[in-house]
Design a protein around this motif. Structure first.
Motif, PDB file in Angstrom:
ATOM      1  N   THR A   1       0.991  -1.303  -0.009  1.00 13.41           N
ATOM      2  CA  THR A   1      -0.022   0.037  -0.111  1.00 13.41           C
ATOM      3  C   THR A   1       0.856   1.292   0.007  1.00 13.41           C
ATOM      4  O   THR A   1       0.603   2.203  -0.782  1.00 13.41           O
ATOM      5  N   LEU A   2       1.829   1.064   0.842  1.00 17.37           N
ATOM      6  CA  LEU A   2       2.701   2.538   0.952  1.00 17.37           C
ATOM      7  C   LEU A   2       3.527   2.586  -0.352  1.00 17.37           C
ATOM      8  O   LEU A   2       3.754   3.702  -0.712  1.00 17.37           O
ATOM      9  N   SER A   3       4.020   1.619  -1.050  1.00 19.16           N
ATOM     10  CA  SER A   3       4.777   1.727  -2.225  1.00 19.16           C
ATOM     11  C   SER A   3       4.159   2.229  -3.300  1.00 19.16           C
ATOM     12  O   SER A   3       4.535   2.822  -4.203  1.00 19.16           O
ATOM     13  N   VAL A   4       2.652   1.617  -3.540  1.00 19.19           N
ATOM     14  CA  VAL A   4       2.029   1.890  -4.785  1.00 19.19           C
ATOM     15  C   VAL A   4       1.382   3.407  -4.464  1.00 19.19           C
ATOM     16  O   VAL A   4       0.993   4.038  -5.712  1.00 19.19           O
ATOM     17  N   LEU A   5       1.123   4.237  -3.330  1.00 23.27           N
ATOM     18  CA  LEU A   5       0.961   5.284  -2.946  1.00 23.27           C
ATOM     19  C   LEU A   5       2.025   6.393  -3.705  1.00 23.27           C
ATOM     20  O   LEU A   5       1.655   7.507  -4.086  1.00 23.27           O
ATOM     21  N   ALA A   6       3.272   6.091  -3.553  1.00 22.24           N
ATOM     22  CA  ALA A   6       4.371   7.018  -3.881  1.00 22.24           C
ATOM     23  C   ALA A   6       4.189   7.516  -5.354  1.00 22.24           C
ATOM     24  O   ALA A   6       4.339   8.737  -5.386  1.00 22.24           O
TER      25      ALA A   6
ATOM     26  N   LEU B   1      -2.958  -2.432 -10.093  1.00 23.89           N
ATOM     27  CA  LEU B   1      -3.941  -2.555 -11.124  1.00 23.89           C
ATOM     28  C   LEU B   1      -5.019  -1.657 -10.662  1.00 23.89           C
ATOM     29  O   LEU B   1      -5.591  -0.909 -11.558  1.00 23.89           O
ATOM     30  N   ALA B   2      -5.336  -1.838  -9.295  1.00 25.34           N
ATOM     31  CA  ALA B   2      -6.401  -0.634  -8.796  1.00 25.34           C
ATOM     32  C   ALA B   2      -6.187   0.754  -9.144  1.00 25.34           C
ATOM     33  O   ALA B   2      -6.961   1.265  -9.751  1.00 25.34           O
ATOM     34  N   LEU B   3      -4.781   0.986  -8.734  1.00 26.67           N
ATOM     35  CA  LEU B   3      -4.667   2.553  -8.915  1.00 26.67           C
ATOM     36  C   LEU B   3      -4.517   2.934 -10.552  1.00 26.67           C
ATOM     37  O   LEU B   3      -4.695   4.073 -10.856  1.00 26.67           O
ATOM     38  N   MET B   4      -3.948   1.728 -11.091  1.00 23.64           N
ATOM     39  CA  MET B   4      -3.939   2.072 -12.638  1.00 23.64           C
ATOM     40  C   MET B   4      -5.305   2.491 -13.364  1.00 23.64           C
ATOM     41  O   MET B   4      -5.505   3.492 -14.063  1.00 23.64           O
ATOM     42  N   PHE B   5      -6.542   1.766 -12.833  1.00 27.47           N
ATOM     43  CA  PHE B   5      -7.799   2.084 -13.482  1.00 27.47           C
ATOM     44  C   PHE B   5      -8.121   3.494 -12.533  1.00 27.47           C
ATOM     45  O   PHE B   5      -8.916   4.139 -13.430  1.00 27.47           O
ATOM     46  N   VAL B   6      -7.790   3.685 -11.404  1.00 25.25           N
ATOM     47  CA  VAL B   6      -8.172   5.035 -11.133  1.00 25.25           C
ATOM     48  C   VAL B   6      -7.612   6.088 -11.811  1.00 25.25           C
ATOM     49  O   VAL B   6      -8.102   7.316 -11.996  1.00 25.25           O
ATOM     50  N   VAL B   7      -6.351   6.067 -12.116  1.00 27.75           N
ATOM     51  CA  VAL B   7      -5.594   7.015 -12.924  1.00 27.75           C
ATOM     52  C   VAL B   7      -6.049   7.285 -14.349  1.00 27.75           C
ATOM     53  O   VAL B   7      -6.509   8.331 -14.810  1.00 27.75           O
ATOM     54  N   SER B   8      -6.162   6.186 -15.057  1.00 24.07           N
ATOM     55  CA  SER B   8      -6.782   6.093 -16.502  1.00 24.07           C
ATOM     56  C   SER B   8      -7.289   4.597 -16.841  1.00 24.07           C
ATOM     57  O   SER B   8      -6.442   3.715 -17.015  1.00 24.07           O
ATOM     58  N   TRP B   9      -8.482   4.564 -16.997  1.00 22.85           N
ATOM     59  CA  TRP B   9      -8.901   3.137 -17.459  1.00 22.85           C
ATOM     60  C   TRP B   9      -8.711   2.613 -18.916  1.00 22.85           C
ATOM     61  O   TRP B   9      -8.353   1.487 -19.089  1.00 22.85           O
ATOM     62  N   GLN B  10      -8.387   3.599 -19.773  1.00 24.83           N
ATOM     63  CA  GLN B  10      -7.727   3.523 -21.079  1.00 24.83           C
ATOM     64  C   GLN B  10      -6.567   2.662 -20.986  1.00 24.83           C
ATOM     65  O   GLN B  10      -6.288   1.624 -21.481  1.00 24.83           O
ATOM     66  N   LEU B  11      -5.583   3.527 -20.058  1.00 25.90           N
ATOM     67  CA  LEU B  11      -4.358   3.006 -20.337  1.00 25.90           C
ATOM     68  C   LEU B  11      -4.272   1.560 -19.469  1.00 25.90           C
ATOM     69  O   LEU B  11      -3.609   0.932 -19.821  1.00 25.90           O
ATOM     70  N   ALA B  12      -5.039   1.454 -18.526  1.00 29.96           N
ATOM     71  CA  ALA B  12      -5.309   0.449 -17.646  1.00 29.96           C
ATOM     72  C   ALA B  12      -5.522  -0.839 -18.629  1.00 29.96           C
ATOM     73  O   ALA B  12      -4.945  -1.810 -18.619  1.00 29.96           O
ATOM     74  N   LEU B  13      -6.433  -0.651 -19.412  1.00 26.41           N
ATOM     75  CA  LEU B  13      -6.925  -1.714 -20.335  1.00 26.41           C
ATOM     76  C   LEU B  13      -5.970  -2.076 -21.484  1.00 26.41           C
ATOM     77  O   LEU B  13      -5.708  -3.381 -21.650  1.00 26.41           O
TER      78      LEU B  13
ATOM     79  N   ARG C   1       5.537  -0.071 -14.819  1.00 24.80           N
ATOM     80  CA  ARG C   1       6.780  -1.018 -14.551  1.00 24.80           C
ATOM     81  C   ARG C   1       6.431  -1.761 -13.213  1.00 24.80           C
ATOM     82  O   ARG C   1       6.880  -2.938 -13.037  1.00 24.80           O
ATOM     83  N   GLN C   2       5.960  -1.010 -12.156  1.00 23.57           N
ATOM     84  CA  GLN C   2       5.498  -1.900 -10.900  1.00 23.57           C
ATOM     85  C   GLN C   2       4.309  -3.000 -11.289  1.00 23.57           C
ATOM     86  O   GLN C   2       4.552  -3.920 -10.452  1.00 23.57           O
ATOM     87  N   PHE C   3       3.922  -2.748 -12.317  1.00 26.84           N
ATOM     88  CA  PHE C   3       2.785  -3.951 -12.626  1.00 26.84           C
ATOM     89  C   PHE C   3       3.572  -5.040 -13.390  1.00 26.84           C
ATOM     90  O   PHE C   3       3.329  -6.184 -13.007  1.00 26.84           O
ATOM     91  N   SER C   4       4.452  -4.644 -14.370  1.00 25.54           N
ATOM     92  CA  SER C   4       5.334  -5.639 -15.060  1.00 25.54           C
ATOM     93  C   SER C   4       6.397  -6.458 -14.306  1.00 25.54           C
ATOM     94  O   SER C   4       6.501  -7.570 -14.270  1.00 25.54           O
TER      95      SER C   4
END
Length: 594
Positions: free
Chosen positions: A39-44, A163-175, A298-301
């Motif tokens: 949680t802490l690392s993905v908020l940064a 993945l959850a934060l990726m959808f929060v930032v941009s659902w298009q890029l997340a897909l 990068r964090q996802f990959s």
């Protein structure tokens, strides 16, 4: 284990994780720390994106950058990273503790299991194979689980959180980022399926090679004496090559996963960068959001790649786990009676009542043997190799369970006695002298807890061990190596006889106990044995018929049956099987003299 059959990865994996069940609280705490770290690392990255937007907007508006606000965000980001590292540190520590404790319990279970396995199990397995499961497989299991468990949990949680934060930032890029995941999953599944049988083969050949090395090491003198070094080396080379092939294939196949995942990760990065640039140009996303998303990409990959790279370790650990579990699941000897019985008075009266036994269902060995041995009598058992002589005393010791009939010790069915109690009343001296690494005194006192030095010396004198021990520089404190190579074969046998003398059992079993000593020492031993057998029931298995003339009764066995019984003189006069054996040995002795 068939080398073609695929691993029961799910079943064995669940059983492997079940080893952690006694440490549920530690597991929950470790998961909580892992969640906190992720949680802490993905908020940064999200906060860094805001800092980038502040800098970009400040330059765009020409009002200047609010470096105070940016500095606050940077401090928070540093604090988040430090907190994530601390949580990860403690989580790794807890995971290591759980794994080490689980492996400790597993080793204890394996050791306890080995003591409950019947002798027939060890007859079917080479010592090297068993040692490989107890040492190599458990060590591999420990190292693999230690390396993967903590990292695997963190990687999976990171995948979910990012993945959850990726959808929060941009659902298009997340897909777009998810486009490569199904292809990666299919590729990993196919590769793992091909690698599984190779890991089974790898650990199977490891066990075979260990067995061969152990045999060649312990029998080095015989291998050299018979000129078999080249053949032994050829066998080693063949098995080593088979292990190399299996290991290479397993590692190569599993090793293709990580490069494949890196390719998918780079492809994902290119797609996100291109589409993100177009969205910034169109005004749909800010520069900070796209920058944060690239970091999330990068964090996802990265955890996906880590999970993929751990696939070979996971498969190897499960392959080793299956071999250990196969040992733990092996059929055990029948348990002792719930309320074991003990003879009211131990005198040493032994009865075989219509006893039958066979190693294989279709090959009878001991058939309907009945025999009564009175206390203090000496019974000699003779006959050709494979007649069932050693099997008969093994049944008395309950090393094997009889198929039918009853064996009684002082009127009590031995099947209703505890094995520990039964074997505590009997003593064995085998043809193969077994000594452990330790002092001569400790070897003599083995099995006689609380024996004093004086008692050890008394037993040594009675069995003529004291004579050669006193010639050694350290006397009774002389340390024997694993093979007891610093004493002769005859001296090793004398030590085992002294051990039995000190134990003073009610029933004594001598299985070719004097076969490794010279003729002069054998005469001395016969006198010592006569003293040892006083008041004790003795079973003597012998090939030298001259050593059993004074036995109270001689049993002649052929093909699992007692074909003759009586004293030496009576059997000679009968002119039967015993007389033929005696005459054959006498004729052979005359030929050797001539």
């Amino acid at each position: 284990m068939s080398t073609e059959k695929a691993l029961d990865f799910k079943g064995s994996g669940r059983r492997l994780l079940g080893m952690l069940s006694p440490y549920r609280l530690l597991v929950i705490l470790a998961l909580a720390l892992a969640v906190g770290s992720v949680t802490l690392s993905v908020l940064a990255p999200r906060l860094l994106g805001e800092a980038i937007n502040l800098v970009f907007d400040g330059y765009e508006s020409h009002h200047g950058v609010d470096f105070g606000h940016v500095g606050q965000i940077v401090v928070v980001v540093v604090a988040l990273n430090v907190g994530a590292s601390v949580c990860a540190l403690f989580q790794g520590r807890l995971t290591a503790t759980m794994v080490q404790r689980s492996v400790l319990r597993l080793r204890e279970q394996v050791q306890a299991k080995l003591s409950r396995l019947p002798l027939s199990y060890f007859d079917r397995q080479s010592r090297g194979e068993i040692l490989s499961r107890v040492t190599n497989d458990i060590d591999n299991l420990q190292q693999s689980v230690q390396q993967t468990l903590s990292q695997l949990v963190t990687s999976l949680l990171t995948i979910v959180g990012v993945l959850a934060l990726m959808f929060v930032v941009s659902w298009q890029l997340a897909l777009i980022a998810l486009v490569t995941v199904p292809a990666s999953a299919v590729a990993m599944r196919k590769i793992a399926k091909r690698a599984q049988p190779q890991f089974i083969r790898q650990w199977k050949f490891t066990g075979q090679l260990n067995g061969h090395i152990e045999e060649m090491y312990t029998g080095h003198a015989l291998v050299t004496a018979f000129g078999q070094r080249e053949e032994a080396l050829a066998t080693f080379t063949e098995q080593n090559g088979a292990l190399y092939q299996a290991s290479s294939r397993a590692q190569f196949i599993s090793g293709t996963i990580q490069p494949l995942m890196m390719f998918m990760s780079n492809l994902n990065y290119v797609l996100v960068a291109v589409v993100g640039g177009l969205l910034i140009a169109g005004g749909s996303l800010t520069l900070g959001a796209v920058t944060a998303f690239i970091q999330y990409s990068r964090q996802f990959s990265q955890p996906l790649t880590q999970v993929a790279s751990m696939a070979n370790l996971l498969q190897s650990s499960v392959a080793s786990a299956e071999r250990v579990f196969a040992l733990l699941d092996a059929p055990e000897q029948a348990p002792d009676a719930a309320e074991p019985v003990r003879p009211a008075e131990v005198r040493g009266r032994v009865e075989f009542d219509d006893v039958s036994f066979r190693y294989a269902p279709d090959r009878p060995l001991i058939e309907h043997v009945s025999l009564t041995v009175e206390p203090g009598h000496t019974v000699a058992i003779v006959g050709p190799t494979g007649a069932g002589k050693t099997t008969l005393v093994n049944l008395l010791m309950r090393f094997y369970e009889i198929d039918s009939g009853t064996i009684l010790l002082d009127g009590v069915d031995t099947a209703k006695m505890s094995r520990e109690e039964l074997r505590g009343l009997t003593g064995m001296v085998l043809q193969d002298a077994w000594l452990f690494g330790g002092t001569i005194e400790a070897n003599i006192a083995y099995g006689s807890l609380g024996a004093t030095h004086e008692q050890v010396v008394e037993a040594a004198k009675a069995t003529y061990v004291d004579r050669f021990v006193r010639t050694l520089p350290d006397g009774y404190d002389t340390v024997l190596d694993d093979e007891a190579a610093n004493v002769s074969a005859g001296e090793r046998q004398l030590i085992t006889i002294a051990r039995a003398f000190l134990a003073r059992p009610a029933v004594l079993i001598l299985d070719e106990a004097t076969s490794s000593v010279d003729t002069r020492t054998e005469v001395l031993l016969q006198r010592a044995m006569a003293s040892l057998r006083q008041g004790r029931t003795s079973f003597v298995i012998a090939h030298r018929l001259s050593t059993i003339r004074d036995a109270d009764v001689i049993l002649v066995m052929e093909n699992g049956h007692i074909v003759e019984q009586g004293t030496h003189s009576v059997l000679l006069a009968a002119g039967g099987a015993y007389a033929r054996l005696y005459e054959a040995q006498f004729a052979q002795a005359m030929e050797e003299v001539a």
